[in-house]
Design a protein around this motif. Structure first.
Motif, mmCIF file in Angstrom:
data_model
loop_
_atom_site.group_PDB
_atom_site.id
_atom_site.type_symbol
_atom_site.label_atom_id
_atom_site.label_comp_id
_atom_site.label_asym_id
_atom_site.label_seq_id
_atom_site.Cartn_x
_atom_site.Cartn_y
_atom_site.Cartn_z
ATOM 1 N N LEU A 9 6.741 2.032 -4.124
ATOM 2 C CA LEU A 9 5.322 1.926 -3.790
ATOM 3 C C LEU A 9 4.622 3.275 -3.853
ATOM 4 N N ARG A 17 4.576 1.272 -9.414
ATOM 5 C CA ARG A 17 3.928 0.819 -8.164
ATOM 6 C C ARG A 17 3.590 -0.669 -8.240
ATOM 7 N N ILE A 21 5.281 -3.692 -5.856
ATOM 8 C CA ILE A 21 4.535 -4.672 -5.046
ATOM 9 C C ILE A 21 5.089 -6.073 -5.296
ATOM 10 N N LYS A 43 0.029 -0.107 4.334
ATOM 11 C CA LYS A 43 0.147 0.606 3.062
ATOM 12 C C LYS A 43 -0.488 -0.196 1.926
ATOM 13 N N PHE A 44 -0.297 -1.531 1.985
ATOM 14 C CA PHE A 44 -0.902 -2.369 0.942
ATOM 15 C C PHE A 44 -2.428 -2.343 1.038
ATOM 16 N N TYR A 45 -2.957 -2.328 2.251
ATOM 17 C CA TYR A 45 -4.415 -2.197 2.377
ATOM 18 C C TYR A 45 -4.892 -0.876 1.775
ATOM 19 N N SER A 59 -1.885 -5.730 -4.903
ATOM 20 C CA SER A 59 -1.929 -5.531 -3.454
ATOM 21 C C SER A 59 -2.737 -6.629 -2.781
ATOM 22 N N LEU A 62 -0.684 -9.874 -2.752
ATOM 23 C CA LEU A 62 0.419 -9.844 -1.786
ATOM 24 C C LEU A 62 -0.099 -9.975 -0.358
ATOM 25 N N LEU A 63 -1.200 -9.300 -0.059
ATOM 26 C CA LEU A 63 -1.784 -9.411 1.279
ATOM 27 C C LEU A 63 -2.232 -10.839 1.563
#
Length: 624
Positions: A9, A17, A21, A43-45, A59, A62-63
């Motif tokens: 990541l 990266r 994810i 971290k994803f935010y 991202s 995934l969120l």
């Protein structure tokens, strides 16, 4: 594995990266506890602001999966994504637009968002244009003036799509235009020529365009639309011709000002040599005359329909023509004699025609009794003694009893004064609102809310039904086991323990039945009213079978079908069997299968095997 995901990541390569994810998403699927232990949500935010569009959108996806309720959307995130729209590819733009739908802006932000998305409507990608349209419609739904302007703004991009895209894409766009027309027909009315039928259009496109033309027809454009439809009414394609004539009839019902224009064309259609054109015109005229029932204005029609009636073969056209004879028989001099020709072949006609013949003959009897009296009596006799369809028999019996009891009451029942009928093709408002909520989905293509064609829980389609069946089988097995235990409780008290009772198993009841039983319809009716019956039983079938399939199963089990039929999705069967022997008794039953695949059976017989007959029929129905 977890360490490598965490390290990926933060790699300098955007490809690494992006892939990391995806690996994190896989980890979440395989081991949610391990994923939660990495504490990667924050971290994803942060990676939403990554310079690479693919990393940013991965991202977001995934969120949406790992966060309860999806990714949290706020003003900063939305404006950041909208300002980067040019960097995203088409799939990524659709993702961002779906997130915008979840954001509720203040009124001061509304126009800023729409201005940022304005450029999306100038492209050629149908997915982006429809997704943007959905955003505009959703954001402005509580602001009527702006909402109307949105319809105006969406018209040109959507019309451009239907003329420049593939057939499949054009069809999807037409479905969405049809939905928009249902709410704001006046917006698309000036562009009616864009929806004219083309000879190269497939049939499904032509039908959709006809629906749109019907929706946008008004007093200013109806003449041009009717002229265009009259050309396609003589098309070589039977479906296209029928659809065009049907659309003209619906326009005439919708717009009284179009009635005179349609009348001229309908008279022309009745003079053509194309039988399907004549047939569909008769069907349309039935509804036309129900609304515009002034006999003086319909005089030309009466001459035309009686001139061409012998060529009618289609059952729906026959029904429409016979209805005209019954409703306006006093204006048509030959109406009793035309009905007499149909009555001669009464038993050979479809049941819908027979039903309409009964009603038309009754209406005409009270208008022209001297001519109809020698016709009505034999007709009622034929229909009452006809057991091939229960509805025909019951209607004839009703009319006969009305005439015997009180002819005046009978006249008021079949020929009472009728109010002016108003026709409306407006969709159910509730369904239409649901379709707007599900804009840019399959719901618009199917014309129904998603709850009607999707399963409620994730998994394999049909898995839930299979599990229910397995549970029912397990319950039956448990019941059998309990029965066996209760029957075998005294085994220990037997004088010898060496001999054991064989385990009983539930077997199908077998009856010795004739292979080809036969019973007269009158005898069946007589026995049905006299012999004893069991309590009706009900069971759930796996699906709704067609009539032929049910009759086939009955025949394979030596059960004959006296009469059957379908009405309003409900199938009804009158069946019988006969026990073997010189004095074989008849076993009777009525089976009804509704639209939800529920089967209800009533069994009757004066034979001692009545209970066995019920069990035998129950097993037979289960095998359907």
């Amino acid at each position: 594995y977890q360490r490598r995901v965490h390290g990926g990541l933060g790699d300098i390569s955007p490809y690494v990266r992006k892939t990391a994810i995806l690996a994190a998403g896989k980890l979440n699927k395989l081991n949610k506890e391990a994923f939660n232990g990495l504490n990667l949500v924050d971290k994803f935010y942060g990676m939403i602001r990554d310079g690479d569009p693919s990393v940013c959108c991965n991202s977001l996806m995934l969120l949406s999966e790992v966060c309860e309720g999806g990714v949290t959307i706020n003003k900063n995130i939305i404006y950041f994504l909208l300002n980067r729209m040019r960097d995203f590819n088409e799939w990524q733009q659709c993702l961002v637009l779906s997130l915008v739908l979840r954001y509720t802006p203040e009124q001061s932000e509304l126009f800023d968002i729409m201005n940022l998305l304005e450029e999306r409507l100038r492209g050629s990608n149908s997915a982006i244009i429809l997704a943007t349209s959905n955003v505009f419609l959703t954001l402005t739904q509580n602001i009527p003036d702006v909402h109307l302007q949105v319809f105006e703004r969406l018209k040109d991009p959507l019309i451009t799509l239907i003329s420049t895209s593939s057939l499949e894409t054009s069809y999807a766009c037409l479905c969405h235009i049809k939905l928009l027309v249902s709410r704001q027909p006046d917006v698309f009315a000036p562009s009616y020529k864009e929806f004219y039928l083309r000879y190269s259009d497939p049939q499904y496109m032509k039908q959709l365009k006809l629906d749109i033309l019907l929706g946008i027809a008004n007093d200013s454009n109806m003449k041009e639309i009717i002229e265009e439809l009259s050309v396609f009414a003589l098309d070589v394609s039977v479906d296209t011709a029928r659809g065009a004539i049907r659309c003209m009839g619906q326009i005439a019902l919708k717009l009284p000002s179009a009635a005179a224009e349609c009348t001229r064309h309908f008279l022309e259609f009745l003079e053509t040599d194309q039988e399907h054109v004549k047939a569909e015109t008769f069907v349309v005229l039935k509804d036309y005359m129900r609304k515009y029932h002034d006999a003086k204005k319909l005089k030309d029609f009466f001459t035309a329909v009686t001139k061409n009636w012998k060529s009618i073969e289609d059952k729906n056209s026959k029904v429409a023509f016979i209805w005209i004879l019954g409703e306006f028989g006093e204006e048509i001099s030959d109406s009793p004699y035309i009905l007499e020709d149909y009555i001669e072949n009464f038993s050979e006609e479809p049941y819908l025609v027979r039903m309409e013949l009964l009603t038309a003959a009754m209406k005409l009897f009270f208008k022209r009794p001297p001519e109809m009296q020698p016709i009505l009596g034999p007709l009622l006799e034929k229909a009452i003694s006809d057991f091939t369809h229960a509805d025909v028999h019951d209607r004839a019996l009703l009319y006969y009893r009305l005439l015997v009891k009180n002819p005046r009451v009978a006249a008021s029942v079949v020929g009472g004064k009728k109010e002016t009928i108003s026709f409306s093709d407006q969709e159910n408002a509730e369904i239409r609102d649901k379709l707007f909520e599900e804009f840019n989905t399959l719901s618009v293509i199917y014309g129904m809310p998603s709850e009607r064609f999707t399963v409620s829980s994730p998994g394999i389609l049909g898995q839930e039904e299979d599990e229910d069946e397995e549970e029912e089988e397990e319950e039956e097995e448990d019941e059998d086991e309990e029965e066996k235990e209760s029957n075998g409780q005294d085994d220990d008290h037997m004088e010898t323990g060496l001999l054991k009772e064989p385990k009983s198993s539930k077997q199908r009841v077998e009856l010795q039945l004739e292979n080809e039983p036969y019973i007269e319809p009158k005898v069946f009716q007589q026995k049905w009213t006299q012999v004893p019956a069991l309590e009706p039983f009900r069971m759930k079938l796996k699906g709704v079978p067609n009539v032929d399939r049910v009759e086939q199963v009955f025949a394979s089990n030596r059960i004959s079908c006296l009469a059957s039929g379908v009405k309003d999705g409900i199938s009804k069967f009158y069946i019988y069997a006969q026990t073997q022997g010189s004095k074989g008794q008849f076993l009777l039953a009525e089976v009804v299968i509704d639209a939800q695949a529920n089967a209800t059976a009533t069994v009757k017989s004066d034979d001692s095997k009545l209970h066995d007959w019920g069990e035998y029929l129950k097993d037979t129905i289960k095998s359907i």
